[in-house]
Design a protein around this motif. Structure first.
Motif, mmCIF file in Angstrom:
data_model
loop_
_atom_site.group_PDB
_atom_site.id
_atom_site.type_symbol
_atom_site.label_atom_id
_atom_site.label_comp_id
_atom_site.label_asym_id
_atom_site.label_seq_id
_atom_site.Cartn_x
_atom_site.Cartn_y
_atom_site.Cartn_z
ATOM 1 N N UNK A 175 -12.387 10.394 98.872
ATOM 2 C CA UNK A 175 -11.329 10.789 99.799
ATOM 3 C C UNK A 175 -11.684 10.376 101.230
ATOM 4 N N UNK A 176 -12.946 10.533 101.598
ATOM 5 C CA UNK A 176 -13.363 10.097 102.936
ATOM 6 C C UNK A 176 -13.254 8.581 103.095
ATOM 7 N N UNK B 257 -2.419 6.981 98.046
ATOM 8 C CA UNK B 257 -2.406 7.568 96.705
ATOM 9 C C UNK B 257 -3.805 7.995 96.283
ATOM 10 N N UNK B 258 -4.781 7.167 96.564
ATOM 11 C CA UNK B 258 -6.175 7.495 96.249
ATOM 12 C C UNK B 258 -6.621 8.727 97.024
ATOM 13 N N UNK B 259 -6.213 8.835 98.278
ATOM 14 C CA UNK B 259 -6.570 9.993 99.088
ATOM 15 C C UNK B 259 -5.979 11.270 98.505
ATOM 16 N N UNK B 260 -4.702 11.238 98.133
ATOM 17 C CA UNK B 260 -4.048 12.429 97.585
ATOM 18 C C UNK B 260 -4.695 12.830 96.260
ATOM 19 N N UNK B 261 -4.944 11.874 95.386
ATOM 20 C CA UNK B 261 -5.546 12.193 94.093
ATOM 21 C C UNK B 261 -6.968 12.735 94.235
ATOM 22 N N UNK C 262 -8.313 14.254 96.904
ATOM 23 C CA UNK C 262 -8.296 15.584 97.521
ATOM 24 C C UNK C 262 -7.871 16.635 96.501
ATOM 25 N N UNK C 263 -6.890 16.292 95.664
ATOM 26 C CA UNK C 263 -6.476 17.253 94.643
ATOM 27 C C UNK C 263 -7.585 17.479 93.615
ATOM 28 N N UNK C 264 -8.316 16.435 93.242
ATOM 29 C CA UNK C 264 -9.457 16.604 92.324
ATOM 30 C C UNK C 264 -10.553 17.444 92.972
#
Length: 105
Positions: A24-25, A74-78, A80-82
Motif C-alpha cells: 500500500x505504501x 486499485x492496488x492501494x485500495x485492495x 489497505x482493505x487486506x
C-alpha cells in the motif's frame, strides 16, 4: 500438548499484514509520483522533451500513464482493505484466545 495453530495463524496474519502495508505504501508512492512526471517513461533528468528515449513510442507511453494510475489506485485500495482485514482478524483471534480457559490457548 498445546496446539501451535493459533500462534502460526497469528504469525501468518502478521506477515500478510506487513506485506499488504508495504505494498500500500509503494502504490501510494507511485500514485504521488505519476502526476509530477518522475515515474513517466522517458522522464530522465536532463532529457530533451519530445526526444523519447524510452522503449515505447510517445503516444503509447502517454496512454499508459492514466492506466498505471488507475491500477496503482486499485492496488492501494485492495492492499489497505487486506491490511484492515488482517488487523481485525488478529484482534478477534487474540480476543478469542484470551477468553479460553486452560493451557490450550
Amino acid at each position: 500438548m498445546p496446539s501451535a495453530y493459533p500462534q502460526r495463524a497469528l504469525t501468518v496474519l502478521l506477515l500478510f499484514g506487513t506485506l499488504s502495508a508495504a505494498m500500500a505504501l509503494l502504490s501510494s508512492n507511485l500514485i504521488f509520483q505519476l502526476p509530477s512526471g518522475r515515474a513517466a517513461p522517458g522522464a530522465a533528468p536532463g532529457a530533451v522533451p519530445g526526444a523519447g528515449g524510452g522503449a515505447l513510442p510517445e503516444p503509447v507511453a502517454a496512454a499508459l500513464v492514466p492506466v498505471s494510475a488507475v491500477l496503482a489506485a486499485l492496488c492501494l485500495v485492495l492492499n489497505v482493505s487486506c491490511f484492515l482485514l488482517c488487523l481485525l482478524h488478529g484482534y478477534f483471534s487474540t480476543e478469542l484466545c484470551r477468553g479460553q480457559p486452560g493451557t490450550e490457548r
